[in-house]
Design a protein around this motif. Structure first.
Motif, PDB file in Angstrom:
ATOM      1  N   VAL A  18       0.899  -1.055  -0.010  1.00 30.71           N
ATOM      2  CA  VAL A  18      -0.118  -0.062   0.102  1.00 30.71           C
ATOM      3  C   VAL A  18       0.713   1.335  -0.015  1.00 30.71           C
ATOM      4  O   VAL A  18       1.728   1.365   0.904  1.00 30.71           O
ATOM      5  CB  VAL A  18      -0.781   0.013   1.309  1.00 30.71           C
ATOM      6  N   ARG A  19       0.744   2.078  -0.905  1.00 30.55           N
ATOM      7  CA  ARG A  19       1.212   3.349  -0.978  1.00 30.55           C
ATOM      8  C   ARG A  19       0.513   4.224  -0.175  1.00 30.55           C
ATOM      9  O   ARG A  19      -0.638   4.581  -0.336  1.00 30.55           O
ATOM     10  CB  ARG A  19       1.532   4.105  -2.423  1.00 30.55           C
ATOM     11  N   VAL A  20       1.220   5.245   0.982  1.00 34.51           N
ATOM     12  CA  VAL A  20       0.692   6.017   1.773  1.00 34.51           C
ATOM     13  C   VAL A  20       1.351   7.277   1.673  1.00 34.51           C
ATOM     14  O   VAL A  20       2.619   7.299   1.823  1.00 34.51           O
ATOM     15  CB  VAL A  20       0.543   5.284   3.269  1.00 34.51           C
ATOM     16  N   ARG A  21       0.669   8.508   1.515  1.00 33.39           N
ATOM     17  CA  ARG A  21       1.292   9.784   1.821  1.00 33.39           C
ATOM     18  C   ARG A  21       0.864  10.450   3.106  1.00 33.39           C
ATOM     19  O   ARG A  21      -0.248  10.496   3.706  1.00 33.39           O
ATOM     20  CB  ARG A  21       0.630  10.742   0.777  1.00 33.39           C
ATOM     21  N   TYR A  22       2.227  10.504   3.693  1.00 33.66           N
ATOM     22  CA  TYR A  22       1.821  10.907   5.038  1.00 33.66           C
ATOM     23  C   TYR A  22       2.448  12.770   5.217  1.00 33.66           C
ATOM     24  O   TYR A  22       3.090  12.978   4.566  1.00 33.66           O
ATOM     25  CB  TYR A  22       3.269  10.133   6.165  1.00 33.66           C
ATOM     26  N   GLU A  23       1.621  12.926   5.852  1.00 36.97           N
ATOM     27  CA  GLU A  23       1.836  14.761   6.226  1.00 36.97           C
ATOM     28  C   GLU A  23       2.333  14.847   7.509  1.00 36.97           C
ATOM     29  O   GLU A  23       2.200  14.227   8.661  1.00 36.97           O
ATOM     30  CB  GLU A  23       0.204  15.446   6.273  1.00 36.97           C
ATOM     31  N   MET A  24       3.456  15.660   7.514  1.00 36.41           N
ATOM     32  CA  MET A  24       4.503  15.896   8.739  1.00 36.41           C
ATOM     33  C   MET A  24       3.839  17.050   9.282  1.00 36.41           C
ATOM     34  O   MET A  24       3.378  17.982   8.799  1.00 36.41           O
ATOM     35  CB  MET A  24       5.758  15.799   8.226  1.00 36.41           C
ATOM     36  N   PRO A  25       4.339  17.156  10.477  1.00 36.64           N
ATOM     37  CA  PRO A  25       4.084  18.564  11.391  1.00 36.64           C
ATOM     38  C   PRO A  25       4.581  19.781  10.730  1.00 36.64           C
ATOM     39  O   PRO A  25       3.914  20.812  10.710  1.00 36.64           O
ATOM     40  CB  PRO A  25       4.759  18.487  12.780  1.00 36.64           C
ATOM     41  N   ASP A  26       5.385  19.991  10.048  1.00 33.90           N
ATOM     42  CA  ASP A  26       5.984  21.125   9.262  1.00 33.90           C
ATOM     43  C   ASP A  26       5.429  21.647   7.903  1.00 33.90           C
ATOM     44  O   ASP A  26       5.903  22.159   7.081  1.00 33.90           O
ATOM     45  CB  ASP A  26       7.508  21.028   8.968  1.00 33.90           C
ATOM     46  N   CYS A  27       4.486  20.866   7.640  1.00 34.49           N
ATOM     47  CA  CYS A  27       3.673  20.721   6.351  1.00 34.49           C
ATOM     48  C   CYS A  27       4.050  20.062   5.205  1.00 34.49           C
ATOM     49  O   CYS A  27       3.640  20.274   4.201  1.00 34.49           O
ATOM     50  CB  CYS A  27       3.407  22.349   5.970  1.00 34.49           C
ATOM     51  N   SER A  28       5.271  19.486   5.420  1.00 32.21           N
ATOM     52  CA  SER A  28       6.205  18.397   4.490  1.00 32.21           C
ATOM     53  C   SER A  28       5.139  17.257   4.080  1.00 32.21           C
ATOM     54  O   SER A  28       4.471  16.982   5.042  1.00 32.21           O
ATOM     55  CB  SER A  28       7.324  18.413   4.717  1.00 32.21           C
ATOM     56  N   THR A  46       4.300   0.436  11.944  1.00 28.59           N
ATOM     57  CA  THR A  46       5.654   1.437  12.470  1.00 28.59           C
ATOM     58  C   THR A  46       6.134   2.121  11.068  1.00 28.59           C
ATOM     59  O   THR A  46       6.285   1.473  10.044  1.00 28.59           O
ATOM     60  CB  THR A  46       6.704   0.770  13.060  1.00 28.59           C
ATOM     61  N   VAL A  47       6.277   3.261  11.221  1.00 25.42           N
ATOM     62  CA  VAL A  47       7.020   4.083  10.157  1.00 25.42           C
ATOM     63  C   VAL A  47       8.154   4.438  11.038  1.00 25.42           C
ATOM     64  O   VAL A  47       8.110   5.510  11.838  1.00 25.42           O
ATOM     65  CB  VAL A  47       6.398   5.092   9.700  1.00 25.42           C
ATOM     66  N   GLN A  48       9.514   3.896  10.655  1.00 25.10           N
ATOM     67  CA  GLN A  48      10.662   4.315  11.312  1.00 25.10           C
ATOM     68  C   GLN A  48      11.409   5.329  10.521  1.00 25.10           C
ATOM     69  O   GLN A  48      11.677   5.184   9.512  1.00 25.10           O
ATOM     70  CB  GLN A  48      11.522   3.010  11.646  1.00 25.10           C
ATOM     71  N   SER A  49      11.663   6.468  11.256  1.00 25.52           N
ATOM     72  CA  SER A  49      12.558   7.603  10.601  1.00 25.52           C
ATOM     73  C   SER A  49      13.435   7.943  11.384  1.00 25.52           C
ATOM     74  O   SER A  49      13.443   7.795  12.690  1.00 25.52           O
ATOM     75  CB  SER A  49      11.608   8.670  10.186  1.00 25.52           C
ATOM     76  N   TYR A  50      14.620   8.338  11.064  1.00 24.63           N
ATOM     77  CA  TYR A  50      15.827   9.084  11.749  1.00 24.63           C
ATOM     78  C   TYR A  50      15.402  10.130  12.642  1.00 24.63           C
ATOM     79  O   TYR A  50      15.783  10.118  13.816  1.00 24.63           O
ATOM     80  CB  TYR A  50      16.958   9.345  10.955  1.00 24.63           C
ATOM     81  N   TRP A  51      14.432  10.883  12.332  1.00 24.19           N
ATOM     82  CA  TRP A  51      14.110  12.028  13.070  1.00 24.19           C
ATOM     83  C   TRP A  51      13.125  11.525  14.237  1.00 24.19           C
ATOM     84  O   TRP A  51      13.096  12.399  15.181  1.00 24.19           O
ATOM     85  CB  TRP A  51      13.429  13.065  12.304  1.00 24.19           C
ATOM     86  N   GLY A  52      12.558  10.591  14.187  1.00 19.49           N
ATOM     87  CA  GLY A  52      11.416  10.187  15.277  1.00 19.49           C
ATOM     88  C   GLY A  52      10.241  11.126  15.319  1.00 19.49           C
ATOM     89  O   GLY A  52       9.525  10.977  16.404  1.00 19.49           O
ATOM     90  N   ILE A  53       9.978  12.040  14.281  1.00 18.83           N
ATOM     91  CA  ILE A  53       8.851  12.772  14.659  1.00 18.83           C
ATOM     92  C   ILE A  53       7.508  11.827  13.609  1.00 18.83           C
ATOM     93  O   ILE A  53       7.721  11.551  12.574  1.00 18.83           O
ATOM     94  CB  ILE A  53       9.148  13.864  13.519  1.00 18.83           C
ATOM     95  N   PRO A  54       6.646  11.725  14.755  1.00 18.04           N
ATOM     96  CA  PRO A  54       5.470  11.090  14.177  1.00 18.04           C
ATOM     97  C   PRO A  54       4.640  11.852  12.932  1.00 18.04           C
ATOM     98  O   PRO A  54       4.705  13.034  13.115  1.00 18.04           O
ATOM     99  CB  PRO A  54       4.690  10.630  15.106  1.00 18.04           C
ATOM    100  N   PRO A  55       3.937  11.130  11.945  1.00 20.49           N
ATOM    101  CA  PRO A  55       3.394  11.994  10.956  1.00 20.49           C
ATOM    102  C   PRO A  55       2.044  12.434  11.568  1.00 20.49           C
ATOM    103  O   PRO A  55       1.559  11.811  12.633  1.00 20.49           O
ATOM    104  CB  PRO A  55       3.084  11.021   9.996  1.00 20.49           C
ATOM    105  N   VAL A  56       1.401  13.555  11.035  1.00 18.40           N
ATOM    106  CA  VAL A  56       0.164  14.046  11.662  1.00 18.40           C
ATOM    107  C   VAL A  56      -0.908  13.223  11.109  1.00 18.40           C
ATOM    108  O   VAL A  56      -1.873  12.864  11.804  1.00 18.40           O
ATOM    109  CB  VAL A  56       0.012  15.484  11.080  1.00 18.40           C
ATOM    110  N   SER A  57      -0.606  12.820   9.808  1.00 21.13           N
ATOM    111  CA  SER A  57      -1.893  11.880   9.142  1.00 21.13           C
ATOM    112  C   SER A  57      -1.493  11.152   8.057  1.00 21.13           C
ATOM    113  O   SER A  57      -0.252  11.353   7.470  1.00 21.13           O
ATOM    114  CB  SER A  57      -3.010  12.674   8.720  1.00 21.13           C
ATOM    115  N   GLY A  58      -2.276  10.148   7.483  1.00 18.84           N
ATOM    116  CA  GLY A  58      -1.736   9.438   6.238  1.00 18.84           C
ATOM    117  C   GLY A  58      -2.970   9.253   5.662  1.00 18.84           C
ATOM    118  O   GLY A  58      -3.984   8.908   6.070  1.00 18.84           O
ATOM    119  N   GLU A  59      -2.755   8.997   4.267  1.00 17.17           N
ATOM    120  CA  GLU A  59      -3.888   8.656   3.142  1.00 17.17           C
ATOM    121  C   GLU A  59      -3.390   7.746   2.166  1.00 17.17           C
ATOM    122  O   GLU A  59      -2.294   7.796   1.588  1.00 17.17           O
ATOM    123  CB  GLU A  59      -3.976  10.079   2.493  1.00 17.17           C
TER     124      GLU A  59
END
Length: 176
Positions: A18-28, A46-59
């Protein structure tokens, strides 16, 4: 039929990413490929990223088989790892995270911006991890590779599709 007894050919025919587009807190935003995406409970994966910032939403932006996914990629490769159990998956991911930390600690250079890991149980009930990298992996073409860890802990490349022209998959092979 037990999912651990399915042949690679059966898995490739039935597996969906499944392809999901995640929105991040900084609007990226960023795109990831997941084993599955439940709109009601996306935090199960889990979506693991180096920054550890969770996404706001996903579609959800699409569902693909392995051969069809290779035709969606342009400057990327996807490695799909199948595991016999969730414990084996978690052990693999923990070891991977440790090795990347060690590489950075000893002065190595690893571009965390170009590597992302998602994990969870797929539509076939098999635990899996998906690695997305930004570069052409095989002969300057995008590729999708399936690594099977169900019988051999270190895994073995069981399937690969390499991008071709249009809907044609340039290379498509099974290793049974």
């Amino acid at each position: 039929m037990s999912t651990n007894n399915q042949t690679i050919k059966e898995i490739v025919e039935q597996l969906e990413l499944v392809r999901v587009r995640y929105e991040m807190p900084d609007c990226s935003a960023f795109v990831r490929y997941l084993p599955r995406f439940d709109d009601a409970q996306p935090e199960e994966l889990t979506v693991q990223s180096y920054w550890g910032i969770p996404p706001v939403s996903g579609e959800k932006k699409g569902v693909f088989s392995l051969p069809s996914l290779v035709n969606e990629l342009h400057y990327a490769y996807v490695l799909v790892h199948l595991f016999p159990s969730t414990t084996a998956l978690e052990y693999f991911l923990a070891g991977f995270d440790t090795s990347l930390s060690q590489l950075e600690f000893i002065g190595g250079n690893f571009d965390f911006n170009n590597m992302w890991i998602t994990s969870g149980e797929n539509n076939l009930g098999i635990p899996m991890a998906i690695f997305l990298g930004q570069r052409n992996a095989v002969n300057g073409q995008p590729s999708v590779t399936l690594v099977d860890h169900r019988e051999k802990v270190t895994g073995r490349v069981a399937y690969r599709a390499v991008g071709g022209a249009g809907d044609h998959v340039g290379e498509d092979f099974y290793n049974e």
